[in-house]
Write an enzyme that holds these catalytic residues in place. Structure first.
Site, PDB file in Angstrom:
ATOM      1  N   GLY A 160       0.838  -1.192   0.000  1.00 17.42           N
ATOM      2  CA  GLY A 160       0.000   0.000   0.000  1.00 17.42           C
ATOM      3  C   GLY A 160       0.872   1.240   0.000  1.00 17.42           C
TER       4      GLY A 160
ATOM      5  N   GLY B 149      -0.810   2.024   7.138  1.00 17.80           N
ATOM      6  CA  GLY B 149      -0.849   1.081   8.253  1.00 17.80           C
ATOM      7  C   GLY B 149      -0.167  -0.238   7.962  1.00 17.80           C
TER       8      GLY B 149
ATOM      9  CD  GLU C 198       9.757   1.234   5.370  1.00 19.31           C
ATOM     10  OE1 GLU C 198       9.660   1.330   4.134  1.00 19.31           O
ATOM     11  OE2 GLU C 198       9.057   1.901   6.156  1.00 19.31           O
TER      12      GLU C 198
ATOM     13  CD  GLN D 120       9.853   0.073   0.675  1.00 18.89           C
ATOM     14  OE1 GLN D 120       9.097  -0.853   0.963  1.00 18.89           O
ATOM     15  NE2 GLN D 120       9.980   1.139   1.441  1.00 18.89           N
TER      16      GLN D 120
END
Length: 280
Positions: A85, A90, A163, A165
């Site tokens: 998202g 959240g 995290e 990515q």
């Protein structure tokens, strides 16, 4: 009467076949693609996840009378769950809630985050609403087993990754941890960057996932569902660590208008820089 009954019995053949062994294969995969707005406290609201579906195949072999020859591995079955998202949706809160649930079930857990994210320190993972748990800060995932220790790693049941990515080796790590080591891996990360392009390897692990949860935030400008992350500054690099001072969640309408406004501001700034340089 007796001869007639005997004649009917002779005319009606009966068959008694041996009961064949039953081979049962169950293939199941769960995909829950959830649009999940959050409330004012930062927690995701109830989602409408798609229920799991199972396909059951039966195969009969009349020539075998012994036990089925298929071998079922006794090693624990792994799983991969992905939470994606925009910023402020959240994701970290949801990850921590799932990790906490696994801990309450008595399972051994460990949390990993990228060492690039230093906003709240390196030794803990912190959500935007203040929930905090200790973690391992790493530059790559492949080093986790060695740093954590082989014996301790074998005893792990669940690995949380925040995290995600920022990890280039995300795909290989998740596949190996779930497929070969039987770990449950819960991954949270951005699915797109500020330009709405794929960010890192998060989308690459979707084909590996048992479940995918898509969270949404609330548009900072109108209050509608926010699907995207708008960068407020003029920097162009993909990786730019920041919080509310640099990014804000927006709906589609305000993302498009915001990008137009940012591009106009960037052009005006560049023009002003050129003019100032020519006057010197």
């Amino acid at each position: 009467m007796f001869p007639i009954l005997r004649m009917r019995s002779l005319m009606t053949p009966t068959f008694s076949l041996p009961r064949p062994p039953l081979f049962l294969v169950v293939l199941s995969k769960r995909f829950s693609f959830v649009s999940n707005p959050i409330d004012s406290t930062g927690f995701p609201l109830r989602s409408n996840a798609l229920s799991a579906k199972s396909l059951v195949f039966h195969s009969h072999n009349k020539g075998l009378q012994s036990q089925p020859s298929c071998h079922v591995s006794s090693s624990p079955s792994g799983a991969i769950h992905v939470i994606v998202g925009p910023m402020f949706a959240g994701k970290t809160t949801t990850l921590l809630q799932r990790i906490q649930s696994e801990t309450e079930l008595g399972r051994k857990v460990a949390i990993i985050k990228s060492s690039k994210d230093t906003r709240y320190g390196l030794d803990s993972i912190v959500s935007h609403d203040g929930v905090k748990l200790p973690c391992w800060a790493l530059s790559n995932l492949s080093s986790f087993g060695q740093i954590f220790g082989s014996v301790a790693y074998e005893q792990l049941d669940v690995i949380g990754i925040d995290e995600a990515q920022f990890f280039e080796d995300l795909y290989d790590f998740c596949r190996e941890a779930a497929d070969q080591h039987g770990k449950t891996v819960i991954v949270a990360g951005l699915d797109g960057d500020y330009l709405r392009r794929s960010f890192g390897s998060v989308l690459d692990i979707i084909p590996l996932a048992d479940s995918v949860t898509k969270l949404t935030a609330r548009c900072e400008l109108c209050g509608k569902r926010a699907l995207f992350t708008l960068r407020k500054s003029a920097e162009k690099q993909t990786e730019l660590i920041g919080g509310a001072d640099v990014y804000m969640p927006v709906c589609r309408q305000h993302y498009v208008s915001g990008q137009v406004a940012m591009e106009a501001a960037r052009v005006a700034l560049e023009l002003q820089t050129v003019q100032c340089g020519s006057q010197v």
